[in-house]
Design an enzyme around this catalytic site. Structure first.
Site, short mmCIF file in Angstrom:
data_model
loop_
_atom_site.label_atom_id
_atom_site.label_comp_id
_atom_site.label_asym_id
_atom_site.label_seq_id
_atom_site.Cartn_x
_atom_site.Cartn_y
_atom_site.Cartn_z
N PHE A 161 -35.71 -24.28 -7.72
CA PHE A 161 -34.90 -25.18 -6.90
C PHE A 161 -35.86 -26.00 -6.02
CE2 PHE A 161 -32.03 -26.40 -3.48
CZ PHE A 161 -30.93 -26.80 -4.20
N ASP A 174 -36.76 -15.87 -3.79
CA ASP A 174 -35.59 -16.60 -3.33
C ASP A 174 -34.39 -16.04 -4.10
OD1 ASP A 174 -33.47 -18.36 -2.99
OD2 ASP A 174 -34.73 -20.16 -3.01
N TYR A 205 -23.62 -18.74 1.19
CA TYR A 205 -22.46 -19.60 0.90
C TYR A 205 -22.10 -19.63 -0.58
CZ TYR A 205 -26.43 -22.93 0.56
OH TYR A 205 -27.63 -23.54 0.30
N LYS A 206 -22.85 -18.88 -1.39
CA LYS A 206 -22.52 -18.85 -2.83
C LYS A 206 -21.64 -17.63 -3.11
CE LYS A 206 -26.89 -21.17 -3.83
NZ LYS A 206 -26.45 -22.45 -4.43
N ARG A 219 -22.54 -26.12 -15.63
CA ARG A 219 -22.76 -24.78 -15.08
C ARG A 219 -21.40 -24.15 -14.79
NH1 ARG A 219 -26.71 -24.11 -9.94
NH2 ARG A 219 -24.81 -24.85 -8.96
#
Ligand SMILES: Cc1ncc(COP(=O)(O)O)c(C=O)c1O
Length: 423
Positions: free
Chosen positions: A128, A209, A234-235, A383
């Site tokens: 990312f 990460d 937040y995922k 995704r």
């Protein structure tokens, strides 16, 4: 009964047997089929109630909330860290919630990068982007040219990173390995234990990460000896947009002075003596920087209750694997035009599946119009994330069915060019 009807019936039977099916009702799912929980998890009643409680305490207690709120705000970061410890396999004082993921990469890489240990940092070319931006910035701030210091492991297939390529990249010049647990595009799950062992054998530190695995893949960071890790909430943890992030620091590093020191990471006992020299807390709490943002931390407290009621992250993982197995099987069976870009072996798969098609951008747009929330990742990935706390097997069946319709109708042909989202 048609073949489709009986397949849907079988999916519904699996939902009837699913021990987590009752949790779905605790979530607000505004869209028909929400398959984007690895970008932003939805609100739960629990998270909403926890946030409401914090607002009420602010209204009723004002400054006294720091000590009199329940739980008190002063130690909110440490307490939530303690609640998260079992998710990542760490001691309670090795975890804290603080800052954002990007800021945590800055402070942890900045703290632990030591050219004397080895000048190179191993990363990969499918990371990312924010991870690279932060690492490069930290290297520049130390007067090091990032192009010299970064050893970037290249993907052979554009989807995954070969384990042996990572292990081969770690030699005596390496002082740090910093990799994701799960690649954000393909969903490949890395072998944290093997990478950490290779790093340590070479005298390097290992950091990860965990943004795309925390809450859906169990970790054993302390047992593996991982030096440090960062993640967001937040995922899969459904704590809200921009929610406070989390970090882990192995106890052997307690006492080190963080690169981005701030008063909230000072030893809590002496914090209000207001000395001008920083005294690190003897815990991961030292990596907090400024005042804990209560309103971006409170929803996490409620959201964690949902995972507790599920029986913990190992139970969530079991359902997640069953859902992604099912999704992969359906893509193979019903969507020959698409390829699965995610590793098929369970040990190498996180919580989402990359469905590849040359028209992925426009297909994603039509899916959204038809109530299926997915995201597109360039160049060719739809995704799909069947997050286990609120997704049904039936939902997975419908997503594939709608994809089938869109491809049959060539419905994407009327859509203009699309660009990917961010997270
Ligand atoms: C692997 C990874 N790291 C970091 C981030 C973003 O970090 P931040 O919360 O600081 O924006 C994301 C966002 O999706 C991510 O996928």
């Amino acid at each position: 009964m048609t073949a489709d009807e009986s397949a849907l019936g079988r999916a519904r039977e699996r939902d009837d047997e699913d021990p987590l099916s009752h949790l779905r009702d605790r979530f607000f799912l505004p869209d028909d089929l929400y398959m984007d929980g690895n970008s932003l998890g939805p609100l739960s009643e629990d998270a909403e109630a926890a946030l409401d409680r914090a607002v009420e305490e602010w209204r009723d207690l004002a400054i006294r909330g720091w000590t009199d709120a329940d739980p008190d705000w002063f130690t909110y970061g440490e307490r939530l860290g303690g609640r998260l410890a079992s998710l990542v396999g760490a001691r309670e004082d090795e975890v804290v919630v603080a800052n954002s993921t990007t800021v945590n990469i800055h402070t942890l890489v900045g703290t632990f990068y030591d050219p004397e240990r080895g000048p190179k940092i191993v990363v990969d070319d499918l990371d990312f982007p924010t991870d690279h931006y932060a690492i490069r910035a930290q290297l520049r701030s130390r007067g090091v040219d990032p192009d010299d210091a970064l050893r970037i492991v290249e993907s052979r297939d554009g989807r995954t990173i070969a384990r042996e390529d990572v292990l081969d990249a770690v030699d005596d010049d390496v002082g740090m390995v910093f990799l994701p647990s799960v690649l954000y595009r393909s969903g490949q799950l890395f072998d944290i234990e093997a990478i950490t062992e290779a790093a340590h054998d070479a005298g390097a530190l290992a950091g990860f990460d965990l943004a795309h695995s925390v809450g859906v893949v169990p970790h054993q960071l302390a047992d593996a000896g991982v030096d440090f890790a960062v993640w967001c909430h937040y995922k899969y943890l459904n704590a809200g947009p921009g929610a406070i992030a989390g970090l882990y620091v192995n106890e052997r590093h307690f006492g080190v002075t963080p690169a981005l020191a701030g008063w909230w990471g000072n030893d809590k006992e002496t914090m209000f003596e207001m000395r001008l020299t920083y005294e690190p807390a003897a815990s991961a709490g030292a990596f907090q920087i400024g005042t804990v943002p209560i309103l971006s931390a409170a929803p996490l407290d409620g959201a964690l209750d949902v995972l507790d009621d599920a029986g913990g992250v190992a139970v969530a993982r079991e359902k997640s694997l069953a859902l992604t197995d099912y999704l992969i099987d359906l893509v193979d069976e019903r969507l020959p035009e698409c390829e699965v870009g995610t590793p098929r072996t369970r040990e190498e798969r996180g919580g989402h599946v990359a469905v590849e098609h040359p028209e992925a951008a426009r297909i994603s747009e039509v899916l959204r119009e038809r109530g299926v929330v997915v995201d597109y990742r360039p160049p060719n990935v739809v995704r799909v994330c069947p997050a286990p706390l609120y997704t049904r097997f039936e939902d997975v069946w419908h997503v594939v069915d709608r994809l089938r319709d869109i491809i049959d109708e060539r419905a994407y042909e009327r859509v203009g060019d699309q660009r990917g989202g961010v997270t």
